[in-house]
Write a protein that holds these residues in place. Structure first.
Motif, mmCIF file in Angstrom:
data_model
loop_
_atom_site.group_PDB
_atom_site.id
_atom_site.type_symbol
_atom_site.label_atom_id
_atom_site.label_comp_id
_atom_site.label_asym_id
_atom_site.label_seq_id
_atom_site.Cartn_x
_atom_site.Cartn_y
_atom_site.Cartn_z
ATOM 1 N N SER A 35 -3.819 26.988 -12.653
ATOM 2 C CA SER A 35 -5.272 27.157 -12.658
ATOM 3 C C SER A 35 -5.971 25.827 -12.400
ATOM 4 O O SER A 35 -6.943 25.755 -11.652
ATOM 5 C CB SER A 35 -5.719 27.727 -14.002
ATOM 6 O OG SER A 35 -5.274 26.902 -15.052
ATOM 7 N N LEU A 36 -5.462 24.779 -13.014
ATOM 8 C CA LEU A 36 -6.077 23.458 -12.841
ATOM 9 C C LEU A 36 -5.787 22.934 -11.442
ATOM 10 O O LEU A 36 -6.658 22.341 -10.784
ATOM 11 C CB LEU A 36 -5.514 22.505 -13.902
ATOM 12 C CG LEU A 36 -6.175 21.151 -13.995
ATOM 13 C CD1 LEU A 36 -7.641 21.294 -14.338
ATOM 14 C CD2 LEU A 36 -5.495 20.297 -15.044
ATOM 15 N N MET A 39 -8.091 24.145 -8.795
ATOM 16 C CA MET A 39 -9.384 23.459 -8.803
ATOM 17 C C MET A 39 -9.258 22.049 -8.217
ATOM 18 O O MET A 39 -10.119 21.595 -7.474
ATOM 19 C CB MET A 39 -9.939 23.385 -10.219
ATOM 20 C CG MET A 39 -10.498 24.683 -10.753
ATOM 21 S SD MET A 39 -11.610 25.492 -9.598
ATOM 22 C CE MET A 39 -13.040 24.425 -9.680
ATOM 23 N N TYR A 40 -8.196 21.371 -8.585
ATOM 24 C CA TYR A 40 -7.978 20.028 -8.030
ATOM 25 C C TYR A 40 -7.975 20.078 -6.510
ATOM 26 O O TYR A 40 -8.684 19.327 -5.840
ATOM 27 C CB TYR A 40 -6.636 19.470 -8.521
ATOM 28 C CG TYR A 40 -6.659 18.826 -9.888
ATOM 29 C CD1 TYR A 40 -7.788 18.886 -10.683
ATOM 30 C CD2 TYR A 40 -5.542 18.149 -10.373
ATOM 31 C CE1 TYR A 40 -7.798 18.302 -11.936
ATOM 32 C CE2 TYR A 40 -5.547 17.548 -11.628
ATOM 33 C CZ TYR A 40 -6.676 17.631 -12.406
ATOM 34 O OH TYR A 40 -6.685 17.049 -13.640
ATOM 35 N N PHE A 42 -9.066 22.399 -4.539
ATOM 36 C CA PHE A 42 -10.347 22.833 -3.991
ATOM 37 C C PHE A 42 -11.276 21.643 -3.782
ATOM 38 O O PHE A 42 -11.865 21.457 -2.714
ATOM 39 C CB PHE A 42 -10.984 23.855 -4.954
ATOM 40 C CG PHE A 42 -12.326 24.354 -4.504
ATOM 41 C CD1 PHE A 42 -12.423 25.323 -3.526
ATOM 42 C CD2 PHE A 42 -13.492 23.852 -5.072
ATOM 43 C CE1 PHE A 42 -13.655 25.784 -3.105
ATOM 44 C CE2 PHE A 42 -14.731 24.311 -4.666
ATOM 45 C CZ PHE A 42 -14.806 25.279 -3.674
ATOM 46 N N PHE A 43 -11.362 20.809 -4.793
ATOM 47 C CA PHE A 43 -12.298 19.689 -4.669
ATOM 48 C C PHE A 43 -11.759 18.584 -3.775
ATOM 49 O O PHE A 43 -12.531 17.850 -3.148
ATOM 50 C CB PHE A 43 -12.694 19.173 -6.049
ATOM 51 C CG PHE A 43 -13.740 20.040 -6.657
ATOM 52 C CD1 PHE A 43 -15.043 19.976 -6.204
ATOM 53 C CD2 PHE A 43 -13.427 20.966 -7.623
ATOM 54 C CE1 PHE A 43 -16.015 20.808 -6.714
ATOM 55 C CE2 PHE A 43 -14.382 21.803 -8.142
ATOM 56 C CZ PHE A 43 -15.680 21.730 -7.693
#
Lengths: 255, 277, 617
Positions: A35-36, A39-40, A42-43
């Motif tokens: 999950s993390l 996000m990592y 993605f950014f």
């Protein structure tokens, strides 16, 4: 041969991706949870796109291979292949997402739930907002007695708590491996160092069953210590916890 | 117009992204529902809440733990009363009408002398008379729903099946409200104050029939004001030798009476007792 | 002549500081007459203090009689909340309050920087500033009436859905509510004079009259906000009432409750940032639909200025927020942990993502802006490093302490914590990251400033060295403090590092600006600066900024209000309505999104109104 900007962007993203995978997953042996990681990435992708597109020329170069592929009549074959691959890939991702699995649903447990303002233990009601360790005053008034209290707290700890929380207070006691979630690691900066003594009193006295619902009380195997220890013993063991770890209970001095 | 649509579309996409991320990108914790107040109408209560209400009454308003505690030895511990009930019912000394454990507990609360556990009777009556007051009257004054809640709590505590039904009629704590509003205006007469504080649960005083603590109807003859004052504020400072049920024990009388009266009321009470000769 | 102008300007600035920032005064003096509480309250308070002083020495019984009889907080039942078929009371209130707040924030913020821009225009004698200021205030004028509409809607829906709550609040805040209503007249009057008198009061001495009216407008507006804040913070940290909610008769005590000043500061700063971002969106909209080069240039410049205002106010905002959070913790651990560690902890991950989006889009806008001049090309190569640092800090910032993991991942890690990333989840790491993120955003701005210029002063080289040294020193200091305090010592407050970290960040900003201003005085341009010469993408960055800001405000507003949980007034008046429960994050995000869509629709409508009104027949 000059590599196109789009390829460069993809390579840069790939480098970050493999860095996270290799460095955390293989070298440190602590892979980043999915999950993390999503996000990592993605950014990171957003960041790379921003850097590659902030000048007019850069943006054009970045987009030109895509534009070319979409608009150039000579590349019809290529275009069709790419569209096919993209479609199949999207289908594959969707399939992966929706296919049934035997994975247990994600556990979401609040590790430090908000304490209630009042708790009842020992047939009494405690106001957690104002509750203080009755022995804390000896720290200044009578250091000898304070030391003695800590010593007694240590005895309580090693007679009751250390089986799970460990002889180094690091949550690695003999039985620790049988538990999920693991017993709290008091040496970690994120546990008792962040909390007030009244919070600890609440957690010890009422144990797992005393947790609010959001903290999944059925998961914690912490006993309800008010059934086994006296009030004084709990306060003493709290003194011991802070003394051993060297942390200071959180408090908000009057500014 | 194109700009307008583009801008609207862009803003909408951004908002949509945030909304989707917040709804699906992060785990959804369902916060706990607000804690239920006991004064809610009983109709919407679950059995657990009803039992919790009983717990609260048992330890609080009902003043049960004054005597039914492991310290004083004045009254039997009630941890397993619900499972013991059937045995008591078969006891030849039993003189009540109860058939089930639920009825037995209820009877014990309303007519305590129906069965007195051996060794806990009023001294000299050979365990035929109980020192316990009827909990539905006087200073305790539980209403029917509250009595039921306590029964449910005791049954649960003994690990028995809870047979009590949650009453749907009158709201619980009707009297509680009256009791709550009372302290707002200071009592004017000593009798009023004694009734409010519940002294009569244990003591014989101001027309109340308590038989657990020392008889206070003639206390003024034996003691001075200072002694009385101290005995109310700090009960364990001096312990009377003889109570009706045996030797008096420390730690039985609550120490929080100083928080329950105003200074004026306290003086009135002390004067009243000093003049009771 | 010029000298006297300067003196007048200084005087003007001092006057502004005195009047427009009751925050400062609130901190220094609790009951000073200067603290801009409406006079009626001051008087009422004095009278009451006198009244309260007399019976204090007498007996308790008499004191009870001397006090005016205020009712305790009512204990409500579910049936006390009126129901309107087809409407959910909480959602109606939620949206009405939120929309009112968005517009109010915008309307209060715009005059603040309009006044500053107008002042700059007077000081520099540049007609463009005056024109821009006028255009800004024009937008806020339409929004002003909409603010009032939503304020009315909020009041009505409170009467409809929460009458008992409103009654209780009116018992306590009656005088401030009346004062609020009167101040609203003053606000309207000064706003209308300020706007409609703009051209009339344009020249010479009249301009100073105009500026003074602007000053009054801001003072009244800020006071209005502070009054409304008192109601809100009273609900969170009630003061001036006893445990049963009986009002003790001291107006100042209920206004000046525990969280009042932190909220005042936080809202004041955030409003300016928010106002800037919405005006930026307006400029972006006009830029995108502009037909001529001149128009494009004007709106590009306007967008740049608005973005500058938004970012300048955004930089100190985390610190104000930090203070507020610390005070919430100090007021109630329960509220604090509900906020940061309990059910709302995940909202902060969303907040982190949103603030990251704000920083990224602001930076991106600056980077794009470097395309306005040929001279900036030489700095382009540094951008990727800045981006790298900002992204890295950002990743640290949103790494949660509690990770969501599948069973397999749990096993692989050997526990619920990640050994290396877990420590990033606590405050010292986040403070460090946010400080560095702010510093590098500031660096983007510095690069942008000098993009087109070459310093001509003799000490330029040393100036650059000094700036680099200050930056490097501060970063080392911030990282050291973060790591040292976070992991190797323990402090009583556990956040001992935050104050020196903030201090280093702020001092870097101040010193570097000073050096920069001196160094580039009379610097020569490398190439002509062409306003309007930016890609459309940059304008969308401005839109992203405005939308994200709005959404973020909605979300954080929900959290601030939500941490009271099932209380109308925390620990005093319980919410017993059917909607007293705390909703899930997704639910609240959806409500907030609906609110943002309504807001953006109205805002774009206002933009459109302004566009047609400026069209000549």
């Amino acid at each position: 041969m000059k590599i196109s900007r789009l390829l460069l962007a993809v390579i840069v993203i790939g480098i970050f991706y493999s860095f996270f995978k290799i460095f955390f997953g293989i070298i440190l042996k602590q892979p980043i949870p999915g999950s993390l990681f999503t996000m990592y990435m993605f950014f990171i992708i957003i960041g790379v796109l921003l850097v590659f597109s902030f000048t007019e020329q850069g943006a054009k170069e970045l987009m030109s291979p895509i534009k070319d592929l979409l608009e150039n009549p000579e590349k019809m074959m290529m275009r069709n292949v790419v569209f096919g691959i993209v479609t199949i890939f999207a289908g594959f991702i969707t399939y992966q997402q929706v296919k049934p699995s035997f994975e247990a649903p994600l556990e979401l447990r609040t590790i430090h739930p908000a304490p209630p303002s009042n708790i009842s233990a020992y047939n009494k009601s405690y106001n957690l907002l104002t509750l203080e360790n009755p022995f804390m005053k000896y720290k200044k008034e009578d250091p000898e007695k304070f030391k003695q209290l800590i010593y007694e707290g240590g005895e309580v700890y090693f007679k009751n708590c250390f089986y799970c929380h460990g002889d180094k207070l690091d949550g690695k006691g003999h039985y620790a491996h049988g538990f999920n979630p693991l017993p709290a690691n008091f040496m970690d900066v994120g546990t008792i160092a962040q909390l007030q003594e009244s919070y600890l009193f609440w957690r010890i006295a009422t144990g797992g069953p005393g947790l609010p619902k959001e903290a999944a009380p059925w998961l914690s195997s912490m006993p309800v210590w008010q059934n086994f220890l006296s009030e004084e013993e709990i306060w003493k063991v709290i003194l011991f916890l802070y003394d051993y770890t060297g942390y200071v209970p959180r408090s908000w001095e009057k500014h | 117009m194109r700009t307008f649509l583009k801008v609207v579309g862009f803003s909408f996409c951004v908002i949509l992204f945030y909304a989707l991320y917040a709804s699906y990108g992060i785990p959804q914790v369902k916060p706990e529902a607000p804690p239920v107040e006991e004064k809610l109408n009983l109709g919407s209560m679950t059995m657990d809440q009803f039992i919790a209400l009983g717990d609260k009454i048992f330890n609080g308003k009902g003043t049960c733990t004054l005597c039914h505690n492991p310290v004083g030895g004045r009254a039997p511990i009630l941890d397993s009363v619900a499972s013991m009930a059937m045995e008591h019912l078969k006891d030849p000394r039993y003189k009540g009408k109860a058939k089930t454990s639920e009825e037995y507990i209820k009877e014990s609360m309303v007519i305590p002398s129906a069965f007195v556990v051996a060794g806990f009777g009023v001294k000299g009556t050979n365990d035929t008379e109980s020192p316990m007051p009827n909990v539905t009257t006087g200073a305790i004054g539980l209403n029917e729903a509250e009595v039921d809640a306590v029964i449910a709590y005791l049954q649960k505590k003994a690990g028995q099946e809870v047979t009590v039904k949650i009453p749907t009629g009158a709201p619980a704590g009707k009297d509680e409200k009256a009791a709550e509003t009372a302290p707002a205006s200071p009592a004017k007469k000593p009798e009023e104050l004694v009734a409010k504080l519940g002294c009569g649960v244990c003591h014989k005083i101001a027309g109340q029939p308590g038989v657990l603590g020392p008889d206070l109807t003639k206390i003024g003859a034996a003691r001075k004001e200072d002694y009385i004052r101290r005995a109310v504020l700090d009960p364990d400072a001096d312990i009377a030798k003889q109570c009706p049920t045996g030797p008096c024990l420390p730690g039985v009388m609550p120490k929080d009476y100083k928080d329950k009266m105003t200074a004026g009321e306290f003086e009135m009470l002390v004067k009243f007792m000093a003049n009771s000769k | 002549m010029k000298f006297s102008k300067k003196i007048t300007l200084t005087f003007f600035i001092i006057l502004f500081l005195v009047l427009a920032s009751p925050i400062i005064l609130n901190i220094t003096s609790k009951s000073s007459v200067f603290s801009l509480q409406p006079l009626s309250i001051v008087l009422a308070e004095e009278v009451k203090q006198d009244a309260a002083a007399a019976p204090a020495e007498e007996t308790a019984v008499k004191e009870d009689k001397a006090k005016p009889a205020y009712p305790p907080a009512p204990k409500l039942k579910e049936s006390d909340y009126p129901k309107v078929k087809g409407f959910n009371g909480r959602i109606v209130i939620w949206l009405a309050a939120q929309l009112h707040l968005w517009f109010a924030a915008f309307v209060l913020a715009v005059p603040i920087f309009v006044l500053i821009i107008e002042g700059i225009g007077v000081a520099t004698k540049d007609e463009r500033y005056d024109k821009m200021a006028y255009e800004f205030i024009k937008i806020s004028l339409t929004a002003y009436s909409i603010t009032a509409v939503f304020g009315g809607l909020l009041a009505f829906s409170l009467i409809v859905f929460y009458p008992d709550f409103l009654k209780y609040m009116a018992n306590i805040f009656g005088s401030t509510m009346l004062a609020y209503a009167f101040l609203f007249f003053a606000e309207s009057a000064s706003l209308y004079i300020y706007y409609y008198g703009w051209n009339w009061l344009k020249h010479g001495f009249k301009k100073w009259v105009h500026l003074t009216i602007g000053l009054i407008l801001n003072a009244v507006g800020t006071t209005l906000m502070f009054l409304a804040n008192a109601w809100v913070t009273f609900m969170m940290s009630p003061g001036g009432v006893d445990a049963a909610g009986v009002f003790q008769g001291n107006d100042w005590a209920v206004i000046h409750n525990f969280l009042w000043n932190p909220i005042n500061l936080h809202r004041f700063v955030a409003n300016v940032a928010y106002g800037g971002s919405v005006v930026g969106a307006y400029a972006a909209y006009r830029f995108l639909s502009a037909q001529t080069r001149d128009e494009k240039a004007h709106y590009d410049w306007m967008g740049y200025t608005a973005n500058f205002i938004a970012i300048a106010a955004l930089l100190p905002l985390p610190f104000a927020g930090y203070w507020l959070t610390a005070e919430i913790y100090a007021y109630s651990q329960q509220m604090g942990i509900t906020l940061m560690g309990g059910v709302f902890a995940w909202l902060f991950i969303i907040q982190a993502v949103l603030i990251g989006a704000l920083f990224l889009s602001a930076n991106y806008y600056l980077w794009c802006g470097m395309g306005r001049s040929e001279g900036a090309v030489r700095y382009n190569k540094y951008i990727k490093y800045i981006a790298f640092v900002i992204i890295a800090c950002f990743l640290v910032w949103f790494t949660p302490h509690t990770l969501v993991m599948t069973q397999a991942e749990l096993k692989a890690l050997g526990g619920p914590y990640h050994k290396y990333l877990g420590p990033l989840g606590i405050m010292p790491a986040k403070n460090t990251a946010v400080n560095i993120m702010i510093l590098f955003t500031f660096l983007s701005f510095l690069l942008y400033r000098r993009a087109n210029k070459v310093a001509t002063v003799s000490w330029a080289k040393y100036g650059n060295i000094a700036q680099t040294a200050i930056f490097a020193g501060a970063i080392i200091n911030i990282v050291f403090l973060g790591v040292y305090y976070g992991y190797f010592t323990n402090t009583v407050l556990k956040v001992g590092s935050s104050v020196p970290q903030v201090a280093s960040t702020l001092s870097v900003i101040i010193f570097c600006i000073i050096i920069d201003v001196l160094m580039f005085k009379g610097a020569k341009d490398v190439a002509p600066l062409k306003w309007g010469n930016v890609p459309d993408r940059s304008q969308y960055a401005l839109f992203l900024l405005a939308v994200s800001f709005t959404w973020l405000m909605g979300l954080m507003g929900y959290i601030r209000s939500g941490i009271r949980q099932h209380w109308h007034v925390y620990a005093i008046m319980r919410d017993n309505s059917a909607d007293a429960f705390t909703p899930t994050i997704g639910y609240s995000a959806q409500i907030v999104s609906i609110g943002v869509i309504i807001f953006m629709a109205i805002v774009i409508f206002i933009f459109w109104l302004n566009q047609i009104s400026s069209k000549k027949a």
